[in-house]
Design a protein around this motif. Structure first.
Motif, short mmCIF file in Angstrom:
data_model
loop_
_atom_site.label_atom_id
_atom_site.label_comp_id
_atom_site.label_asym_id
_atom_site.label_seq_id
_atom_site.Cartn_x
_atom_site.Cartn_y
_atom_site.Cartn_z
N THR A 58 -70.36 63.50 -27.00
CA THR A 58 -69.03 64.01 -27.34
C THR A 58 -68.51 65.03 -26.33
O THR A 58 -67.54 65.72 -26.60
CB THR A 58 -69.04 64.67 -28.74
N THR A 100 -66.67 60.83 -33.07
CA THR A 100 -65.56 61.80 -33.06
C THR A 100 -64.53 61.53 -34.13
O THR A 100 -63.59 62.31 -34.31
CB THR A 100 -64.83 61.78 -31.69
N ARG A 103 -63.33 64.17 -36.38
CA ARG A 103 -62.64 65.31 -35.78
C ARG A 103 -61.23 64.99 -35.32
O ARG A 103 -60.50 65.86 -34.87
CB ARG A 103 -63.44 65.77 -34.55
N GLN A 104 -60.88 63.70 -35.36
CA GLN A 104 -59.55 63.36 -34.87
C GLN A 104 -58.49 63.86 -35.85
O GLN A 104 -58.71 63.88 -37.04
CB GLN A 104 -59.43 61.83 -34.71
N ARG A 109 -55.98 59.38 -37.08
CA ARG A 109 -56.85 58.58 -37.95
C ARG A 109 -56.04 57.59 -38.79
O ARG A 109 -56.38 56.42 -38.90
CB ARG A 109 -57.64 59.50 -38.89
#
Ligand SMILES: Cc1cc2nc3c(=O)[nH]c(=O)nc-3n(C[C@H](O)[C@H](O)[C@H](O)COP(=O)(O)OP(=O)(O)OC[C@H]3O[C@@H](n4cnc5c(N)ncnc54)[C@H](O)[C@@H]3O)c2cc1C
Ligand code: SF4
Ligand code: SF4
Lengths: 443, 477
Positions: A58, A100, A103-104, A109
């Motif tokens: 990441t 990830t 975390r988007q 998303r």
């Protein structure tokens, strides 16, 4: 954090890279940035570093590079060591996406979910969305459509570019069957594509006509759907597999000689279903058998031979090699040979005809800046040979170039190879056109 | 020498080259740590200047800060020259990639060091001119790198290597001073030949920022033919016989059977896999009749020396296919084994048959696979020892085979490197080749020009106990 199963980039692929650098000057993002990290050799080194625990999955540079790569496969096509780059990138993206996703930001998303899990998974929904888009164009409600992000994916962002983009009808595969003209040489099943069948129904129709004239019975089997390219390229390999299974089921056991596709991006994915199911004993065989029967329409026409009843088209054209035709499928000669058969047509090769135009699936959405740089570069290369028509063989490229050319104020139309053939046949004998008999619109 | 770089110095670098042209992220340091060899090091930072003034400012800063600089072009080097040792800065010249001038009257091209060889070739050929040096890496190497390594190529048999074409150079010395040597004039013997000194200096004496190259008229016609041999010895004897007969083909390239197998796997070019070896011949010139005669003579000599089939390329496409295959041999060998130690020995032509025979013995004795290919007409062969670096026992045998090959080459009156340079890969063998006195002269020159030792440290000169091809940690598995 390193890679975790499933979908780990295979070590035997990245270990083949001997770092000779031959791929660098073929890589669009390298030639734009001149930075090693933005080139294939650098990206392979990064993937290897993550695999070996020397770099975090990441880490920002890694995430960026996996996204900045266009997956155009130019590097793969020239690699003498046999590094199958696509087999590294697609799983690497899948890994990044998985690691990830949480975390988007929510809108990313939601958008990914809407586009990848819904729209491109259901052709009916895609057609519905396209209908809405068409309506919103007419009603001037672009902002609504823009908010969905779909406009960007379809390169339909501003209304001027938008207006003529989506064809006024769809090409819906429902087991239709069209008969060969003259002596029957083969039965082909046609994959109608997703973007193609809503935005370029005219190209699908032209494909049918040209195949008929080449002596093929053409069938458009129902049950088919998106090939999965958009998902696989976006790091959603699992969803890609689901879509692949649907297509395999719709086509296999049909008795068709070959499966025809007229969108280069879809074709390369269809031809690689075998790879997608490497670790799935139940599907591996079926997928490989399916892939073995897939042909790009230009490849097939070049192989079976086309009807010579071609009328003249007095035009100067240039041909843009779609990445997924020239690099992923290594088809460069067939489209040019077909075009050369059309009387009157003058082909002027543009510089860098096989350098990506920046279209690349949802790249416009994920890397707008690089997409635009490559689009401008492509337009400049086209202008250098001043054609009247740019011919290509993939809907994404067509839209990307059309938008770029229009922005540059150039009066140059874009057409698919089969549209050129179709027009030439029409010019020879206009009476044999298939319904609906529309004037062939520019793509 | 420093092994770190302070934030202030990085800021100064950014002021010189612009923020986006100084790279310090982990990912960037990782991808600039290697070239075409198997080493993996880490530079302190990467800087990509846009012009000579910026290069000079970077050198000045490095001198003040005692920072090492490793110049880098396309990073295709095969001797580890662009691998940054002891915490160097990478100074990448790829943004300096303009063809400044093609002077058709004086037959010269003035270029920046980042111009890719292939791009220069097509630009001058469009004007009927010709730049002969054509390393197999012509698509992925830059003129700056070619000059720094004094690169050769297939056509160098007839036309000579890079140094034969370097007419002038602009160089940034280690302390940042900029000087020029040479010009557009053809003849020039004023003082020492500094162009020759800097050509092949492998980034150890300064950074080359501009190059004036001699061009020649493009030959009008060329022919390519391939001769197959059931025994590689016969191919080797044919090479010496053709040259002894006074013929000067453009190229004579040798490919042995193993090499052909790897190539055919990459993209089938119709190479005769049943042959033990083939020779590729090219001839060029302005008169077709002369080419016909030359080709016929080559064919006759080849047959007299045991050639089987002789195939003449009938179209440009056929010929291009053969040469394209020739150019990707090195990386194509990766299809057989994961790694390779590519050698670059150069021997007198008369010793080719003996050398090839001995390489085969060395391979057998050490139980390693060594395909041989190369610019046979020049006596420049690339025995490549294929291996797997992860196998320590095998690597011992590889090292032994490499040493024996070097010794044999020197023994036969040859040298370690014909075109790839010494870099890291062969530096521990330098003295054996050039002898202590020549080495002393080279060291004296290096110390005079670069007293602080900031230019590309750790290259060319042997350092007993220091790192070399086998001891340098490389994480490439
Ligand atoms: C597949 C393959 C085939 C090859 N075939 C050949 C061949 O036929 N003949 C041949 O000669 N070589 C060959 N090579 C080796 C290599 O391509 C050459 O040495 C080439 O000249 C290196 O150029 P580069 O731009 O990649 O330089 P790099 O690898 O980046 O640098 C090479 C050296 O030059 C120095 N350098 C680079 N730019 C400058 C500058 N501006 N000023 C000062 N020093 C500088 C570097 O410090 C380094 O020491 C081959 C390599 C590969 C991978
Ligand atoms: S061409 Fe192939 S082997 Fe060479 S650097 Fe690129 S990926 Fe690696
Ligand atoms: S796939 Fe295309 S963009 Fe990605 S590394 Fe390869 S050449 Fe570059």
């Amino acid at each position: 954090m390193s890679f975790t199963a499933p979908d780990i980039p295979p070590a035997d692929v990245f270990n083949r890279c001997v770092r000779c650098g031959l791929c660098l000057p073929t890589c669009p993002t390298y030639v734009e940035t001149l930075v090693e990290t933005s080139g294939p050799r650098g990206r392979i080194a990064l993937i290897k570093a993550v695999a070996e625990g020397r770099l975090n999955l990441t880490s920002p540079g890694f995430v960026h590079q996996m996204s900045e790569c266009l997956d155009c496969r130019a590097c793969e096509a020239v690699c003498p060591s046999g590094v199958e780059y696509g087999r590294l990138l697609e799983p690497a993206r899948t890994q990044v996406q998985r690691a990830t996703a949480a975390r988007q930001p929510w809108h990313v998303r939601t958008l990914r979910w809407f586009l990848l899990d819904r729209v491109f998974s259901s052709m009916a929904l895609l057609r519905f969305v396209a209908t809405l888009l068409r309506l919103s164009q007419k009603l001037g409600l672009q902002s609504l459509a823009r908010a969905t992000g779909l406009l960007r994916v379809l390169h339909l962002e501003d209304s001027e570019k938008l207006a003529p983009r989506i064809s006024d009808r769809f090409f819906v595969p429902r087991d239709q069957r069209w008969s060969a003209e003259g002596k029957r040489k083969a039965t082909v099943f046609m994959h109608a594509g997703c973007v193609m069948h809503v935005a370029f129904a005219n190209v699908d129709e032209a494909t049918v006509r040209v195949l008929q004239k080449a002596g093929c019975d053409v069938v458009a089997p129902s049950g088919q759907g998106c090939c999965g390219a958009i998902n696989i390229h976006a790091g959603e390999m699992e969803r890609g597999r689901q879509l692949a299974k649907r297509n395999i089921t719709a086509f296999e056991g049909s008795g068709a000689d070959v499966y025809i596709i007229n969108a280069a991006g879809c074709g390369s994915t269809l031809k690689e279903y075998g790879n997608l199911f490497e670790d799935d004993p139940e599907w591996a065989q079926r997928a490989a058998a399916f892939s073995a029967q897939v042909r790009d329409v230009t490849e097939w026409l070049d192989e079976v031979g086309i009807s010579p009843d071609l009328g003249a088209i007095e035009r100067t054209i240039t041909y843009q090699d779609p990445c997924h035709l020239v690099h992923a499928q290594r088809i460069a000669g067939a489209p040019r040979r077909l075009l050369a058969k059309i009387p009157g047509l003058r082909l002027r090769e543009m510089p860098e005809s096989s350098l990506c135009c920046g279209s690349a699936g949802i790249y416009n959405l994920t890397q707008p800046e690089m997409a635009e740089r490559l689009q401008k570069r492509k337009v400049a290369n086209i202008m250098r040979v001043t054609p009247e028509i740019v011919v290509t063989a993939n809907p994404g490229c067509a839209m990307q170039m059309a938008a770029g050319l229009r922005e540059a104020g150039a009066e140059i139309s874009i057409k698919h190879v089969v549209e050129m053939l179709d027009e030439a046949y029409a010019a020879y004998s206009p009476s044999i056109r298939l319904e609906p008999a529309s004037a062939s619109s520019s793509v | 020498m420093r092994t770190d770089v302070s934030p202030n110095v990085l800021d100064e670098l950014r002021e010189i080259a612009g923020d986006s042209h100084v790279l310090t992220a982990d990912e960037d340091l990782l991808t600039y740590g290697f070239d075409g060899t198997w080493y993996d090091q880490r530079p302190l930072a990467v800087v990509l200047p846009a012009n000579t003034a910026e290069v000079s400012a970077i050198h000045k800063l490095a001198t003040r800060e005692r920072l090492a600089i490793t110049p880098r072009a396309l990073g295709s080097g095969l001797s580890g020259g662009a691998v940054p040792l002891s915490g160097s800065l990478i100074l990448s010249i790829v943004r300096m990639n303009a063809i400044l001038e093609i002077d058709e009257t004086n037959h010269v091209a003035v270029v920046q060091p980042g111009v890719i060889n292939a791009d220069l070739q097509s630009a001058v050929e469009a004007r009927g001119l010709f730049y002969p040096p054509d390393p197999s890496s012509y698509k992925q190497s830059a003129i700056g790198g070619n000059v720094a390594e004094n690169a050769g190529g297939a056509r160098c048999l007839k036309y000579g290597v890079t140094s034969n074409y370097v007419q002038a150079l602009e160089i940034v010395l280690p302390d940042g001073a900029v000087f020029r040597t040479g010009g557009k004039m053809v003849k020039n013997v004023t003082g020492y030949d500094l162009r020759a000194l800097f050509t092949g200096s492998e980034g150890t004496l300064g950074t080359i920022t501009e190059i004036t190259l001699r061009l020649i008229p493009k030959p009008k016609f060329s022919r390519t033919a391939m001769a197959t041999f059931a025994k590689i010895d016969d191919a080797a004897r044919t090479v010496t016989a053709v040259m002894a007969a006074g013929l000067i083909p453009t190229s004579i390239e040798l490919l042995d059977n193993l090499t052909m197998q790897c190539l055919e796997e990459f993209s089938p070019a119709g190479l005769p896999l049943e042959a033990d070896a083939i020779l590729l011949f090219a001839v060029d010139g302005d008169h077709e009749a002369a080419l016909d005669a030359e080709s016929a003579e080559i064919e006759r000599i080849a047959r007299a020396n045991g050639a089987g089939e002789i195939r003449v390329a009938h179209s440009q496409a056929d010929s291009d296919r053969l040469w394209a295959a020739r150019r990707v041999i090195a990386p194509a060998l990766a299809r057989k084994r994961p790694h390779r130690l590519g050698e670059d020995i150069s021997i007198p032509r008369s010793a080719i048959p003996e050398m090839i025979a001995r390489v085969r013995t060395i391979a057998a004795r050490n139980n390693v696979i060594i395909p041989v290919f190369g610019h046979a007409g020049d006596g420049n062969l690339h025995p490549n020892i294929l291996c797997d670096r992860r196998d320590a026992e095998e690597m011992k045998r590889v090292r032994e085979a490499a040493r024996e090959i070097f010794e044999t080459a020197v023994d036969l009156g040859g040298t370690l490197s014909g075109e790839h340079g010494i870099g890291l890969l062969k530096k521990q063998f330098m003295e054996m080749d050039v002898g202590p006195e020549a080495l002393r002269v080279m060291r004296a020159i290096k110390n005079a020009l670069d007293p602080l030792g900031i230019m590309n440290p750790g290259k060319i000169f042997p350092d007993p106990g220091g790192v070399d091809a086998f001891t340098l940690p490389g994480v490439t598995s």
